[in-house]
Design an enzyme around this catalytic site. Structure first.
Site, PDB file in Angstrom:
ATOM      1  N   SER A  32       0.885  -1.274   0.095  1.00  0.00           N
ATOM      2  CA  SER A  32      -0.037   0.057  -0.013  1.00  0.00           C
ATOM      3  C   SER A  32       0.896   1.295  -0.055  1.00  0.00           C
ATOM      4  O   SER A  32       0.426   2.325  -0.314  1.00  0.00           O
ATOM      5  CB  SER A  32      -1.004  -0.039   1.169  1.00  0.00           C
ATOM      6  N   ASP A 312      -3.137   8.008   7.960  1.00  0.00           N
ATOM      7  CA  ASP A 312      -3.785   7.253   8.704  1.00  0.00           C
ATOM      8  C   ASP A 312      -2.925   6.467   9.660  1.00  0.00           C
ATOM      9  O   ASP A 312      -1.997   6.859   9.813  1.00  0.00           O
ATOM     10  CB  ASP A 312      -4.697   6.394   7.746  1.00  0.00           C
ATOM     11  N   HIS A 315      -0.038   4.778   7.107  1.00  0.00           N
ATOM     12  CA  HIS A 315       0.604   5.423   5.816  1.00  0.00           C
ATOM     13  C   HIS A 315       1.151   6.865   5.919  1.00  0.00           C
ATOM     14  O   HIS A 315       0.204   7.668   6.610  1.00  0.00           O
ATOM     15  CB  HIS A 315      -0.490   5.284   4.747  1.00  0.00           C
TER      16      HIS A 315
END
Length: 356
Positions: A32, A312, A315
């Protein structure tokens, strides 16, 4: 420190060569931290195709990037001279694949089972299979052997975090901690990673930048998950075991594979040698979190996003991604980029491939 980072970024932008990109193509593998939308249509909780993700991206559009704006590789593609970011595999169309493809997938790991508690994901073996399918198409678009074209391309691989955060340190879902000591688990990951990286080499990859793991125990989700008040040493120590073995793997690949130029970007060294300015908030997140530490859909993020390290619970924000990309691309410190940075790596095999 902030002034120094801003100055260096300005210098990188100032020396970018106008016209053709420095390399003909850029292939991106990872999780991610690198994804730009491959998970959008998968049945998984690991997707970022909703607000507030992308709040600062052109048009304010959530694309599937797990941040407020751009990824590390988005910035690297700009430094290389590409006029737009490398598109995700799910969107690849026609001759656009000649400039590269982003295969990265949120919650993906080196191991197949990693991240499965969140749903579907494209783990590294699947990403490599998608890449090989892409090569089959590229070979009909270039003159001569396709390997001659791929030899001139840049490859980046940024993966492994989920093998710890969404596998080893989630004993309620995975047996890894019961089966392996931290050292044994790192050996397992490195053994699998060695095979995967050699596969990329065998298909034509020569210039490969591999990102090590950052201080995973300092990620907000892990501090909250462990009810800690500071970084979780156990997690950082496990990640450091992996990083040490990864250094040896890069040396091994360079020594044993003819023409290979692998380089290691050490995120842990970067964090130690270039700490964030005191003004940057690294203790809390910019967005309101849901139970899995991703952003609550349609919530309002913080207004001063450049003053937060984390968007978040997992990340980084755009400002951190840009600083990491700049260091990966141009840092002269061999503790951060070894044996060379990405600018030096891509300067070592100059020459444009010919294609239709």
């Amino acid at each position: 420190m902030l002034k120094i980072i801003v100055f260096i970024i300005f210098m990188v932008r100032a020396v970018l060569v106008k016209g053709e990109p420095k390399v003909p193509c850029f292939f991106i593998f990872g999780d991610s931290l690198s994804e730009v939308g491959n998970n959008n249509n998968l049945v998984t909780m690991a997707k970022a195709n909703y607000p507030p993700y992308g709040v600062d991206f052109p048009g304010g559009v959530p694309t599937g990037r797990f941040t407020n704006n751009r990824t590390i590789e988005d910035y690297i593609s700009t430094y290389l001279g590409f006029n737009k970011s490398i598109a995700p595999y799910r969107d690849q169309m026609g001759q656009d694949i000649l400039r590269g493809v982003n295969f990265a997938s949120g919650s993906a790991g080196i191991l197949m089972e990693t991240g499965s508690q969140l749903g579907d994901r494209i783990w590294l073996d699947r990403q490599i299979r998608n890449y090989m399918m892409t090569i089959l198409r590229i070979q009909f678009m270039v003159f001569g052997p396709v390997s001659n074209y791929l030899n001139k391309c840049l490859y980046t691989v940024n993966i492994g975090s989920n093998d710890y955060l969404n596998n080893y340190f989630m004993p309620q879902y995975y047996p890894s901690q019961r089966l392996y000591t931290p050292d044994q688990y790192a050996n397992l990951l490195i053994s699998r990673y060695r095979s995967q990286l050699r596969t990329l080499y065998n298909t034509g990859a020569r210039m490969v930048a591999i990102f090590g793991l950052g201080n995973l125990g300092c990620v907000p989700s892990q501090i909250m998950r462990n009810n800690a008040t500071d970084c979780v040493d156990e997690i950082n120590q496990a990640a450091n075991l992996f990083n040490t073995k990864l250094e040896s793997l890069v040396d091994e690949l360079n020594a044993r594979l003819p023409g290979a130029q692998f380089t290691l970007i050490s995120l842990s060294a970067l964090q130690a040698l270039s700490p964030l300015p005191e003004a940057i908030n690294s203790n809390s997140t910019c967005c309101t979190l849901r139970s899995d530490f991703q952003c609550e859909p349609n919530s309002t993020p913080c207004a001063n996003r450049d003053l937060y390290a984390f968007f978040d619970g997992f990340h980084p924000t755009d400002v951190v991604n840009e600083a990491v990309a700049e260091a990966a691309y141009s840092s002269p410190d061999r503790r951060i980029a070894n044996p060379m940075n990405i600018n030096e790596l891509t300067s070592s095999q100059q020459g444009k491939a010919t294609y239709y």
